[in-house]
Design an enzyme around this catalytic site. Structure first.
Site, PDB file in Angstrom:
ATOM      1  N   CYS A 255     -15.352 -13.180 -38.673  1.00  0.00           N
ATOM      2  CA  CYS A 255     -14.808 -13.631 -37.386  1.00  0.00           C
ATOM      3  C   CYS A 255     -13.988 -14.901 -37.543  1.00  0.00           C
ATOM      4  O   CYS A 255     -12.848 -14.975 -37.102  1.00  0.00           O
ATOM      5  CB  CYS A 255     -15.964 -13.854 -36.404  1.00  0.00           C
TER       6      CYS A 255
ATOM      7  N   CYS B 196     -11.512 -12.448 -35.775  1.00  0.00           N
ATOM      8  CA  CYS B 196     -11.203 -12.828 -34.388  1.00  0.00           C
ATOM      9  C   CYS B 196     -10.361 -14.098 -34.266  1.00  0.00           C
ATOM     10  O   CYS B 196      -9.357 -14.113 -33.549  1.00  0.00           O
ATOM     11  CB  CYS B 196     -12.479 -13.078 -33.594  1.00  0.00           C
TER      12      CYS B 196
ATOM     13  N   LYS C 200      -6.851 -14.166 -35.996  1.00  0.00           N
ATOM     14  CA  LYS C 200      -6.092 -13.118 -35.292  1.00  0.00           C
ATOM     15  C   LYS C 200      -5.583 -13.630 -33.948  1.00  0.00           C
ATOM     16  O   LYS C 200      -4.420 -13.484 -33.610  1.00  0.00           O
ATOM     17  CB  LYS C 200      -7.006 -11.900 -35.126  1.00  0.00           C
TER      18      LYS C 200
ATOM     19  N   TYR D  42      -8.392  -1.061 -32.635  1.00  0.00           N
ATOM     20  CA  TYR D  42      -7.877  -2.290 -32.049  1.00  0.00           C
ATOM     21  C   TYR D  42      -7.230  -3.222 -33.072  1.00  0.00           C
ATOM     22  O   TYR D  42      -6.264  -3.912 -32.768  1.00  0.00           O
ATOM     23  CB  TYR D  42      -8.944  -3.003 -31.211  1.00  0.00           C
TER      24      TYR D  42
ATOM     25  N   ALA E 183      -5.451  -2.370 -35.778  1.00  0.00           N
ATOM     26  CA  ALA E 183      -4.100  -1.867 -36.032  1.00  0.00           C
ATOM     27  C   ALA E 183      -3.167  -2.195 -34.869  1.00  0.00           C
ATOM     28  O   ALA E 183      -2.039  -2.669 -35.056  1.00  0.00           O
ATOM     29  CB  ALA E 183      -4.149  -0.349 -36.251  1.00  0.00           C
TER      30      ALA E 183
ATOM     31  N   GLU F 246      -3.515  -4.495 -32.480  1.00  0.00           N
ATOM     32  CA  GLU F 246      -3.276  -5.939 -32.310  1.00  0.00           C
ATOM     33  C   GLU F 246      -2.257  -6.443 -33.333  1.00  0.00           C
ATOM     34  O   GLU F 246      -1.341  -7.199 -32.996  1.00  0.00           O
ATOM     35  CB  GLU F 246      -4.591  -6.705 -32.468  1.00  0.00           C
TER      36      GLU F 246
ATOM     37  N   THR G 238     -18.335  -9.727 -32.733  1.00  0.00           N
ATOM     38  CA  THR G 238     -19.025 -10.986 -32.991  1.00  0.00           C
ATOM     39  C   THR G 238     -20.146 -11.287 -31.991  1.00  0.00           C
ATOM     40  O   THR G 238     -21.265 -11.596 -32.395  1.00  0.00           O
ATOM     41  CB  THR G 238     -17.994 -12.133 -33.028  1.00  0.00           C
TER      42      THR G 238
ATOM     43  N   HIS H  84      -5.817 -15.968  -4.127  1.00  0.00           N
ATOM     44  CA  HIS H  84      -4.410 -15.610  -3.959  1.00  0.00           C
ATOM     45  C   HIS H  84      -3.513 -16.782  -4.332  1.00  0.00           C
ATOM     46  O   HIS H  84      -3.843 -17.925  -4.007  1.00  0.00           O
ATOM     47  CB  HIS H  84      -4.179 -15.234  -2.489  1.00  0.00           C
TER      48      HIS H  84
ATOM     49  N   GLU I 148      -6.778 -10.441  -7.927  1.00  0.00           N
ATOM     50  CA  GLU I 148      -7.184 -10.195  -6.538  1.00  0.00           C
ATOM     51  C   GLU I 148      -7.160  -8.697  -6.217  1.00  0.00           C
ATOM     52  O   GLU I 148      -7.844  -8.235  -5.309  1.00  0.00           O
ATOM     53  CB  GLU I 148      -6.350 -11.004  -5.540  1.00  0.00           C
TER      54      GLU I 148
END
Ligand SMILES: Cc1cc2nc3c(=O)[nH]c(=O)nc-3n(C[C@H](O)[C@H](O)[C@H](O)COP(=O)(O)OP(=O)(O)OC[C@H]3O[C@@H](n4cnc5c(N)ncnc54)[C@H](O)[C@@H]3O)c2cc1C
Length: 461
Positions: free
Chosen positions: A43, A48, A51, A180, A182, A184, A313, A438, A443
C-alpha cells in the site's frame, strides 16, 4: 508452559502485519516483525499511496484545459516525470519512517530481513540465519503482480511495481487487464500525455462493478482518447527497435514503448516454510483461514492479501484488529467482509458500496432503481463533455438501500460516507428525509424521489 523468545512474530511489514505487530506490542506483548523489502508494504511503497499521488499528477492536464472556461489563461505547461518520481519517493520514505517509528515506539523488535517458518513455533530470519521461538505467528506476506510467465515476451513487460520507478515516461503504453489497477494506470498514463491502450479479455472493464458504471467509464475513457480493446488478449511481445511489438489474439499488431501487465496478483506463499509448519494453502497458493483468520495450525494466523479474501488495505487492517481482539483481548471477533465501500481512482472516479444492480436482481424479487445522469456544474463552464452517474439500489420489500454506485468527481469520497448509512441499514425514506447540501453533486443522492425503473424477478419493468 514452554517459554518462547516472542509472544508474537509477524512475517511481513505491510498494512496488516504492521498493524498487528504495533497493537500487540502496545498491549505489552513481546513482538518481533520481519520485512524483506520496505516497511509499509504494498500500500505505502508500491500501491495505494504512490498510485494516488500519480493520479493527482495526471489530473493537472485537464485542470489546465478546464481553467480557460473560468477566465484563466494558463501559460505553456510541461511535465517533468523525474521530478514527480523524486517527490513521490521522498513522501514514501517519510511514510515508511512513520511505520517504523510506530513499531519502535510500541517496543516491537524490527527485523529487516526475509523470514520463513521452520515449524509451527520457530521462525528463521534469513539475513543472519538466526532462529527464534514464537508462541503465536501472523503471516501477512501480501501478494505480488502475476508475471504471466506463459506469455512469450513477458520478461519485456513491466508490472505496477516497475511503473512506480520508470526511468523515463514512455510515449506509448499498452496495459493488459481490466481490473482496477489496469484501469487506474491507463488513466494515469493518459493524463500524463502517454498514448495509452488498454487490452482486456472480457466484454467490459471492471468485471465486479455495476454494469452501468462500467459502461459509463469505458465511454468516458474513450472520449478522452484512451483506446480500449475488449475481448482480446496479448499473444506475444517482442523487441522491435527501441520499442516493443505486440500481437494480440484478434491478430492486431501494435508497436509501443512499454507493455504493462496488470493481470491479477499472486499470494506470497512460496518457500515460506508453510508446509513444514503444516499450514494449508488453496489451489491459488493463498493461505486457507477460518472465520477468525486462523490457519490450519492453531497458533498461526494469516491476514491480508496472502489469504485472498478481499485485497484492500482497510480490509487487511480490519483483519489485524480482529486478530488482536480474538487473541489478546479474549473477545473472539470475525472480520466483517460485508458492504465494503470501495473506489476506483479512474478519471472519472468510481465509488461504490453494496450490491450492484445485477447482483441485487439475483437476490431480491423486486428492486427500485434510482438513477441520475447529469453534467456536473463545473463542466458547464469548462465545456468538458463529462457525465456523472449516481445510482441507488433499493430493496422494494423493506425499502433498504442495498447498493450505491457513483461515477464522477470525488466518487470515492462519497462512497466512504455512503458506507455508513448503508451499513447502518438505512432505508430510502431515511435518504429522502435528509436535507440536501446545495450546490453539490451529491445532493442528487437525497433528491431522487421516484424510481427511474424497477426490476421485478430479474426483469426491468
Ligand atoms: C498498484 C496497487 C494499487 C492499490 N491501490 C489500492 C487502493 O487504492 N486502495 C486499497 O485499499 N488497496 C489498494 N491496493 C491493495 C493494497 O495495497 C493491499 O490490499 C494491501 O497492501 C494488503 O496488505 P497486506 O498487509 O496483506 O500485504 P502487503 O501490504 O503486500 O505487505 C506484505 C509485506 O510482506 C513482505 N514480505 C513478503 N514475504 C516476506 C517474508 N517471507 N519475510 C518478510 N517479509 C515478507 C512484503 O515485502 C510486503 O512488504 C493496491 C495494490 C496495488 C498493487
Amino acid at each position: 508452559m514452554p517459554s518462547f523468545d516472542f509472544d508474537l512474530f509477524v512475517i511481513g511489514g505491510g498494512s496488516g502485519g504492521v498493524r498487528s505487530a504495533r497493537v500487540a506490542a502496545s498491549l505489552g506483548k513481546k513482538v518481533g516483525i520481519a520485512e524483506e523489502y520496505r516497511y509499509g508494504g504494498t500500500c505505502v511503497i508500491r500501491g495505494c499511496v504512490p498510485k494516488k499521488l500519480f493520479v493527482y499528477a495526471s489530473q493537472y492536464s485537464e485542470h489546465f484545459e478546464d481553467a480557460a472556461g473560468f477566465g484563466w489563461t494558463v501559460g505553456e505547461s510541461s511535465f517533468d516525470w523525474k521530478k514527480l518520481i523524486e517527490a513521490k519517493d521522498k513522501e514514501i520514505a517519510r511514510l515508511e519512517g512513520l511505520y517504523r517509528k510506530g513499531l519502535d515506539n510500541a517496543k516491537a523488535d524490527i527485523f529487516d530481513t526475509r523470514a520463513e517458518l521452520v515449524d509451527a513455533h520457530t521462525v528463521k530470519l534469513l539475513k543472519t540465519g538466526q532462529t527464534v521461538t514464537v508462541e503465536t505467528i501472523v503471516v501477512a506476506t501480501g501478494g505480488r503482480p502475476n508475471l504471466h510467465a506463459a506469455l512469450p515476451g513477458h520478461e519485456l513487460c513491466i508490472s505496477s511495481n516497475e511503473a512506480f520507478h520508470l526511468e523515463e515516461l514512455p510515449k506509448s503504453i499498452l496495459i493488459a487487464g481490466g481490473g482496477y489497477i489496469a484501469v487506474e494506470f491507463a488513466n494515469i498514463f493518459h493524463g500524463l500525455g502517454v498514448e495509452t491502450t488498454l487490452i482486456y479479455r472480457g466484454a467490459e472493464i471492471l468485471s465486479r462493478f455495476d454494469q452501468d458504471l462500467r459502461k459509463g467509464l469505458h465511454e468516458a475513457m474513450e472520449e478522452k482518447g484512451i483506446r480500449i480493446l475488449c475481448h482480446d488478449i496479448i499473444q506475444s511481445v517482442e523487441k522491435v527497435g527501441s520499442g516493443l511489438g505486440v500481437r494480440t489474439k484478434n491478430d492486431k499488431a501494435l508497436t509501443v514503448d512499454t507493455v504493462m501487465l496488470a493481470l491479477g496478483r499472486t499470494p506470497n506463499t512460496e518457500n515460506l516454510g508453510l508446509q513444514a509448519a503444516g499450514v494449508a494453502v488453496n489451489d491459488q497458493g493463498a493461505i486457507v483461514v477460518d472465520e477468525y483468520s486462523r490457519t490450519s495450525v492453531p497458533n498461526i494466523y494469516a491476514l491480508g492479501d496472502v489469504t485472498d479474501r478481499v485485497q484492500l488495505t482497510p480490509v487487511a487492517i480490519h483483519e489485524a484488529m480482529c486478530f488482536i481482539e480474538t487473541v489478546y483481548k479474549n473477545n473472539p471477533t470475525r472480520p466483517d467482509h460485508e458492504l465494503i465501500p470501495t473506489a476506483v481512482f479512474s478519471q472519472p472516479e468510481i465509488g461504490t458500496v453494496g450490491l450492484t444492480e445485477e447482483e441485487a436482481a439475483k437476490r431480491y424479487p423486486e428492486l427500485e432503481v434510482y438513477r441520475a445522469q447529469f453534467r456536473p456544474m463545473k463542466a458547464t463552464l469548462s465545456g468538458r463533455a463529462e457525465k456523472m452517474i449516481m445510482k441507488l439500489i433499493v430493496n422494494a420489500a423493506d425499502r433498504k438501500v442495498i447498493g450505491a454506485h457513483i461515477l464522477g468527481h470525488d466518487a470515492g469520497e462519497m462512497a466512504q460516507l455512503l458506507g455508513i448509512p448503508i451499513k447502518a441499514g438505512c432505508t430510502k425514506d431515511d435518504f429522502d428525509r435528509t436535507m440536501a447540501v446545495h450546490p453539490t453533486a451529491s445532493e442528487e443522492l437525497v433528491t431522487m424521489y421516484s424510481p427511474s425503473y424497477r426490476i421485478r424477478n430479474g426483469e426491468r419493468v
